[in-house]
Scaffold this motif. Structure first.
Motif, PDB file in Angstrom:
ATOM      1  N   LEU A  94       0.829  -1.203   0.000  1.00 32.89           N
ATOM      2  CA  LEU A  94       0.000   0.000   0.000  1.00 32.89           C
ATOM      3  C   LEU A  94       0.867   1.259   0.000  1.00 32.89           C
ATOM      4  O   LEU A  94       0.568   2.238  -0.705  1.00 32.89           O
ATOM      5  CB  LEU A  94      -0.922   0.001   1.220  1.00 32.89           C
ATOM      6  N   LYS A  95       1.927   1.246   0.789  1.00 28.16           N
ATOM      7  CA  LYS A  95       2.820   2.405   0.814  1.00 28.16           C
ATOM      8  C   LYS A  95       3.441   2.640  -0.551  1.00 28.16           C
ATOM      9  O   LYS A  95       3.592   3.791  -0.989  1.00 28.16           O
ATOM     10  CB  LYS A  95       3.901   2.208   1.873  1.00 28.16           C
ATOM     11  N   ALA A  96       3.789   1.564  -1.240  1.00 26.60           N
ATOM     12  CA  ALA A  96       4.352   1.710  -2.580  1.00 26.60           C
ATOM     13  C   ALA A  96       3.297   2.216  -3.560  1.00 26.60           C
ATOM     14  O   ALA A  96       3.580   3.085  -4.398  1.00 26.60           O
ATOM     15  CB  ALA A  96       4.921   0.375  -3.050  1.00 26.60           C
ATOM     16  N   ARG A  97       2.094   1.697  -3.459  1.00 26.73           N
ATOM     17  CA  ARG A  97       1.034   2.091  -4.388  1.00 26.73           C
ATOM     18  C   ARG A  97       0.709   3.573  -4.265  1.00 26.73           C
ATOM     19  O   ARG A  97       0.480   4.252  -5.281  1.00 26.73           O
ATOM     20  CB  ARG A  97      -0.225   1.259  -4.130  1.00 26.73           C
ATOM     21  N   PHE A  98       0.670   4.086  -3.036  1.00 28.51           N
ATOM     22  CA  PHE A  98       0.239   5.465  -2.822  1.00 28.51           C
ATOM     23  C   PHE A  98       1.400   6.413  -2.526  1.00 28.51           C
ATOM     24  O   PHE A  98       1.181   7.520  -2.020  1.00 28.51           O
ATOM     25  CB  PHE A  98      -0.791   5.513  -1.694  1.00 28.51           C
ATOM     26  N   ALA A  99       2.593   6.009  -2.854  1.00 31.12           N
ATOM     27  CA  ALA A  99       3.755   6.880  -2.669  1.00 31.12           C
ATOM     28  C   ALA A  99       3.544   8.180  -3.456  1.00 31.12           C
ATOM     29  O   ALA A  99       3.187   8.155  -4.631  1.00 31.12           O
ATOM     30  CB  ALA A  99       5.020   6.172  -3.148  1.00 31.12           C
ATOM     31  N   GLY A 100       3.742   9.301  -2.777  1.00 29.31           N
ATOM     32  CA  GLY A 100       3.558  10.590  -3.422  1.00 29.31           C
ATOM     33  C   GLY A 100       2.139  11.108  -3.414  1.00 29.31           C
ATOM     34  O   GLY A 100       1.889  12.245  -3.836  1.00 29.31           O
ATOM     35  N   GLN A 101       1.185  10.293  -2.939  1.00 30.05           N
ATOM     36  CA  GLN A 101      -0.210  10.728  -2.846  1.00 30.05           C
ATOM     37  C   GLN A 101      -0.461  11.294  -1.453  1.00 30.05           C
ATOM     38  O   GLN A 101      -0.608  10.552  -0.486  1.00 30.05           O
ATOM     39  CB  GLN A 101      -1.160   9.548  -3.114  1.00 30.05           C
ATOM     40  N   GLU A 102      -0.513  12.612  -1.352  1.00 32.17           N
ATOM     41  CA  GLU A 102      -0.670  13.237  -0.047  1.00 32.17           C
ATOM     42  C   GLU A 102      -2.055  13.027   0.557  1.00 32.17           C
ATOM     43  O   GLU A 102      -2.234  13.204   1.767  1.00 32.17           O
ATOM     44  CB  GLU A 102      -0.372  14.732  -0.152  1.00 32.17           C
ATOM     45  N   ASP A 103      -3.016  12.649  -0.277  1.00 29.04           N
ATOM     46  CA  ASP A 103      -4.367  12.457   0.232  1.00 29.04           C
ATOM     47  C   ASP A 103      -4.638  11.026   0.696  1.00 29.04           C
ATOM     48  O   ASP A 103      -5.764  10.701   1.070  1.00 29.04           O
ATOM     49  CB  ASP A 103      -5.408  12.865  -0.817  1.00 29.04           C
ATOM     50  N   VAL A 104      -3.624  10.175   0.687  1.00 27.99           N
ATOM     51  CA  VAL A 104      -3.756   8.816   1.213  1.00 27.99           C
ATOM     52  C   VAL A 104      -2.610   8.563   2.195  1.00 27.99           C
ATOM     53  O   VAL A 104      -1.441   8.681   1.837  1.00 27.99           O
ATOM     54  CB  VAL A 104      -3.730   7.753   0.101  1.00 27.99           C
ATOM     55  N   VAL A 105      -2.977   8.213   3.433  1.00 30.43           N
ATOM     56  CA  VAL A 105      -1.989   7.944   4.483  1.00 30.43           C
ATOM     57  C   VAL A 105      -2.105   6.486   4.902  1.00 30.43           C
ATOM     58  O   VAL A 105      -3.207   6.018   5.216  1.00 30.43           O
ATOM     59  CB  VAL A 105      -2.214   8.858   5.708  1.00 30.43           C
ATOM     60  N   ILE A 106      -0.985   5.777   4.899  1.00 30.80           N
ATOM     61  CA  ILE A 106      -0.991   4.354   5.242  1.00 30.80           C
ATOM     62  C   ILE A 106      -0.487   4.167   6.668  1.00 30.80           C
ATOM     63  O   ILE A 106       0.602   4.633   7.025  1.00 30.80           O
ATOM     64  CB  ILE A 106      -0.089   3.543   4.281  1.00 30.80           C
ATOM     65  N   HIS A 107      -1.281   3.468   7.475  1.00 34.48           N
ATOM     66  CA  HIS A 107      -0.899   3.117   8.840  1.00 34.48           C
ATOM     67  C   HIS A 107      -0.681   1.604   8.881  1.00 34.48           C
ATOM     68  O   HIS A 107      -1.649   0.842   8.728  1.00 34.48           O
ATOM     69  CB  HIS A 107      -1.991   3.517   9.834  1.00 34.48           C
ATOM     70  N   PRO A 108       0.544   1.139   9.098  1.00 35.33           N
ATOM     71  CA  PRO A 108       0.836  -0.305   9.024  1.00 35.33           C
ATOM     72  C   PRO A 108       0.515  -1.044  10.321  1.00 35.33           C
ATOM     73  O   PRO A 108       1.365  -1.699  10.909  1.00 35.33           O
ATOM     74  CB  PRO A 108       2.334  -0.328   8.724  1.00 35.33           C
ATOM     75  N   TYR A 109      -0.714  -0.925  10.762  1.00 29.00           N
ATOM     76  CA  TYR A 109      -1.146  -1.597  11.989  1.00 29.00           C
ATOM     77  C   TYR A 109      -2.673  -1.628  12.029  1.00 29.00           C
ATOM     78  O   TYR A 109      -3.341  -0.911  11.273  1.00 29.00           O
ATOM     79  CB  TYR A 109      -0.597  -0.889  13.232  1.00 29.00           C
ATOM     80  N   ALA A 110      -3.186  -2.463  12.914  1.00 32.51           N
ATOM     81  CA  ALA A 110      -4.625  -2.511  13.161  1.00 32.51           C
ATOM     82  C   ALA A 110      -4.956  -1.596  14.332  1.00 32.51           C
ATOM     83  O   ALA A 110      -4.074  -1.176  15.090  1.00 32.51           O
ATOM     84  CB  ALA A 110      -5.062  -3.940  13.480  1.00 32.51           C
ATOM     85  N   ILE A 111      -6.237  -1.282  14.488  1.00 33.14           N
ATOM     86  CA  ILE A 111      -6.694  -0.507  15.636  1.00 33.14           C
ATOM     87  C   ILE A 111      -7.740  -1.311  16.393  1.00 33.14           C
ATOM     88  O   ILE A 111      -8.553  -2.019  15.805  1.00 33.14           O
ATOM     89  CB  ILE A 111      -7.250   0.863  15.218  1.00 33.14           C
ATOM     90  N   GLY A 112      -7.676  -1.195  17.739  1.00 35.21           N
ATOM     91  CA  GLY A 112      -8.578  -1.960  18.586  1.00 35.21           C
ATOM     92  C   GLY A 112      -8.563  -1.446  20.005  1.00 35.21           C
ATOM     93  O   GLY A 112      -8.275  -0.275  20.261  1.00 35.21           O
ATOM     94  N   HIS A 113      -8.840  -2.339  20.947  1.00 34.47           N
ATOM     95  CA  HIS A 113      -8.922  -1.948  22.354  1.00 34.47           C
ATOM     96  C   HIS A 113      -7.576  -1.529  22.931  1.00 34.47           C
ATOM     97  O   HIS A 113      -7.491  -0.572  23.695  1.00 34.47           O
ATOM     98  CB  HIS A 113      -9.472  -3.121  23.184  1.00 34.47           C
ATOM     99  N   ALA A 114      -6.505  -2.279  22.598  1.00 37.67           N
ATOM    100  CA  ALA A 114      -5.237  -2.080  23.297  1.00 37.67           C
ATOM    101  C   ALA A 114      -4.061  -2.324  22.364  1.00 37.67           C
ATOM    102  O   ALA A 114      -4.189  -2.992  21.330  1.00 37.67           O
ATOM    103  CB  ALA A 114      -5.156  -3.017  24.506  1.00 37.67           C
ATOM    104  N   ASP A 115      -2.907  -1.782  22.768  1.00 37.02           N
ATOM    105  CA  ASP A 115      -1.672  -2.043  22.034  1.00 37.02           C
ATOM    106  C   ASP A 115      -1.280  -3.512  22.175  1.00 37.02           C
ATOM    107  O   ASP A 115      -1.509  -4.141  23.211  1.00 37.02           O
ATOM    108  CB  ASP A 115      -0.526  -1.188  22.588  1.00 37.02           C
ATOM    109  N   GLY A 116      -0.648  -4.050  21.144  1.00 38.65           N
ATOM    110  CA  GLY A 116      -0.172  -5.428  21.214  1.00 38.65           C
ATOM    111  C   GLY A 116       0.254  -5.925  19.852  1.00 38.65           C
ATOM    112  O   GLY A 116       0.402  -5.148  18.903  1.00 38.65           O
ATOM    113  N   GLU A 117       0.446  -7.220  19.760  1.00 39.10           N
ATOM    114  CA  GLU A 117       0.751  -7.878  18.503  1.00 39.10           C
ATOM    115  C   GLU A 117      -0.293  -8.948  18.234  1.00 39.10           C
ATOM    116  O   GLU A 117      -0.924  -9.455  19.166  1.00 39.10           O
ATOM    117  CB  GLU A 117       2.143  -8.517  18.533  1.00 39.10           C
ATOM    118  N   MET A 118      -0.471  -9.275  16.968  1.00 36.51           N
ATOM    119  CA  MET A 118      -1.484 -10.253  16.603  1.00 36.51           C
ATOM    120  C   MET A 118      -0.940 -11.167  15.518  1.00 36.51           C
ATOM    121  O   MET A 118      -0.397 -10.690  14.519  1.00 36.51           O
ATOM    122  CB  MET A 118      -2.747  -9.543  16.110  1.00 36.51           C
TER     123      MET A 118
END
Length: 223
Positions: free
Chosen positions: A85-109
């Motif tokens: 995704l970061k490669a696909r949208f490189a240079g696109q300021e209107d798309v921001v890639i966050h390489p993680y999930a969001i949920g209740h708490a910090d951790g690994e999955m």
């Protein structure tokens, strides 16, 4: 297993009332919204923020930025998908890639490595490890005070994320929620019902095809 046994199993699936109801709902969904992830939204304004939770290869994010000229914040747990995704949208300021999930708490999955069906709730086959971050700090760090649309397709992670948003009061910041609930066990029916009941305090369900896609609008949105 014999051919006769395979055919018998296949026939039981085809004639199962729950399966037939799902197929009927799916056909109705296709007629109303097309084949892919829903993407028709009334009242979106240029520059508004939408969240793509479960970005996969970025097709929905690309469609949203082109169709509505919105800013897309993409969350993707799978490390390889996030890299692509970061490669696909490189240079696109209107798309921001966050390489993680969001949920209740910090951790690994640990999640199954199975393309667009990769899930933490399916344990067979190869797996990868991704990062999860608590949704509250993520919203604050990224200035997510008003979200016009949040699309959620995270292969079971919705049962963690949506309650976290509701409990933290962040759900009030989101105008529209398009979510795909997943059913891995019969318990997921009750879990979905509980989330929908809580969500109904702040949002109205405007259309629903159970365990396919459904959409909720903030009460009083007026679109």
């Amino acid at each position: 297993m014999s051919v006769r046994s395979e055919l018998s199993k296949f026939w039981r699936i085809l004639t199962d009332p729950a399966y037939r109801a799902f197929r009927r709902d799916y056909k109705n969904f296709r007629r109303a919204h097309g084949k892919g992830t829903p993407g028709a939204y009334t009242g979106l304004l240029t520059g508004q923020t939408v969240l793509d939770v479960g970005g996969f290869h970025g097709e929905w994010a690309e469609m949203m930025r082109r169709r509505y000229a919105v800013r897309v914040e993409v969350f993707e747990l799978h490390p390889s998908f996030a890299k692509d995704l970061k490669a696909r949208f490189a240079g696109q300021e209107d798309v921001v890639i966050h390489p993680y999930a969001i949920g209740h708490a910090d951790g690994e999955m640990d999640l199954s490595d199975d393309g667009d069906a990769s899930s933490a709730l399916v344990g067979d086959g190869p797996s990868v490890t991704g990062q999860v971050r608590a949704v509250g700090p993520v919203f604050e760090e990224n200035g997510l005070d008003h979200v016009a649309v949040m699309k959620v397709n995270i292969e079971g992670g919705e049962y963690d994320l949506l309650p976290a948003l509701i409990e933290d009061g962040l759900i009030d910041r989101i105008d529209r929620i398009t979510v795909q609930f997943h059913k891995f066990t019969e318990d997921d029916r009750a879990r979905r019902d509980e989330i929908r009941e809580a969500l109904s305090r702040t949002h109205d369900c405007v259309w629903c095809y159970p365990f396919i896609w459904e959409e909720w609008h903030k009460k009083g949105l007026g679109v």
